[in-house]
Write an enzyme that holds these catalytic residues in place. Structure first.
Site, PDB file in Angstrom:
ATOM      1  N   ASP A  11       0.861  -1.179   0.000  1.00 28.01           N
ATOM      2  CA  ASP A  11       0.000   0.000   0.000  1.00 28.01           C
ATOM      3  C   ASP A  11       0.899   1.231   0.000  1.00 28.01           C
ATOM      4  O   ASP A  11       1.823   1.346   0.823  1.00 28.01           O
ATOM      5  CB  ASP A  11      -0.900   0.017   1.238  1.00 28.01           C
ATOM      6  N   GLU A 130     -13.579  -3.891  -0.878  1.00 27.03           N
ATOM      7  CA  GLU A 130     -13.286  -3.693   0.545  1.00 27.03           C
ATOM      8  C   GLU A 130     -14.545  -4.071   1.317  1.00 27.03           C
ATOM      9  O   GLU A 130     -15.579  -3.413   1.172  1.00 27.03           O
ATOM     10  CB  GLU A 130     -12.892  -2.244   0.817  1.00 27.03           C
TER      11      GLU A 130
END
Length: 255
Positions: A11, A130
């Site tokens: 990330d 998500e």
């Protein structure tokens, strides 16, 4: 079950590799290119870059990171975050990406999935989901913006819709488990993987090789994305691969 892929997830809040818990409380870890090269040398099957800011400037910086990575890393690279159009995807491919992952843009305009699939092939189109478990009901809701924005979409139904529209793979991140080192949400992974015919990448919660083994054997994951366990040196890919193979799971043999 096909060969299980071990994916290193990075990330990025350009220019830094970051890590958080539940996709929040982000901490700087270091240079993403150095980590990507390390994981490649350890035998990662793929590298997954996610731009967690996804603004125009960070997205451009992420593509610069990908271009540098491809000089030393020779495994498939997936890029996600800020991919809002086929033009954005094309820029990612020019930078060296093999696949792109979309979340927010697909939620806002689902037909983008089909446009991507027609332009680049379903194998290059990853639907990123998500997921958060409902607090007072069964099932999970799909979120955007690092698990902060509700979409009102049921995760399993959204995954099925994404496949109908042309996505070739699903990146399934459990926001509840992400960064906790407590293991994957096996029920979530199993619910999605048994509902769709495309590979499902389990992401969020890996704290040990046993967690990977559990989500593959019980949750039917086709691939596992890992971050914290690698970034903080709690284990390495060679050890994880050996433990996975010893558990009878088919993984690539790295000499």
């Amino acid at each position: 079950m096909s060969r299980v892929r071990l994916i290193a997830r990075l990330d990025v809040k350009a220019p830094n590799l970051i890590k958080g818990i539940h996709l929040e409380g982000l901490r700087k870890i270091g240079d993403p290119n150095e980590f990507a090269r390390r994981y490649y040398e350890q035998g990662a099957d793929e590298i997954l870059y996610m731009d967690i800011v996804a603004s125009l400037y960070q997205r451009n910086s992420l593509l610069d990171i990908v271009e540098r990575t491809t000089r030393d890393v020779f495994v498939p690279i997936t890029v996600g975050g800020g991919i809002r159009s086929t033009e954005d995807a094309r820029a990612a491919f020019r930078a060296g990406a093999d696949k792109v992952a979309i979340n927010t843009a697909a939620i806002h305009r689902p037909e983008l999935i089909s446009e991507m699939a027609r332009s680049f092939g379903s194998q290059a189109m990853v639907l990123s989901i998500e997921a958060k478990r409902h607090a007072h009901a069964a099932g999970w809701e799909a979120f955007t913006d690092n698990g902060r924005e509700h979409t009102g979409r049921d995760v399993v139904e959204w995954a099925k819709r994404g496949v109908e529209l042309g996505c070739g793979e699903i990146l399934l991140t459990s926001v509840d488990q992400e960064g906790t080192r407590a293991g994957f949400d096996i029920d979530l992974v199993k619910a999605v993987s048994t509902a769709v015919p495309v590979p499902v990448i389990a992401s969020g919660g890996m704290g040990s090789a046993e967690h990977l083994i559990d989500v593959v054997k019980s949750g039917c994951a086709d691939a596992v994305a890992m971050a914290d366990i690698l970034h903080y040196g709690r284990s390495d890919l060679a050890s994880i691969r050996k433990a996975t193979a010893n558990a009878g799971i088919d993984v690539r043999i790295v000499e």
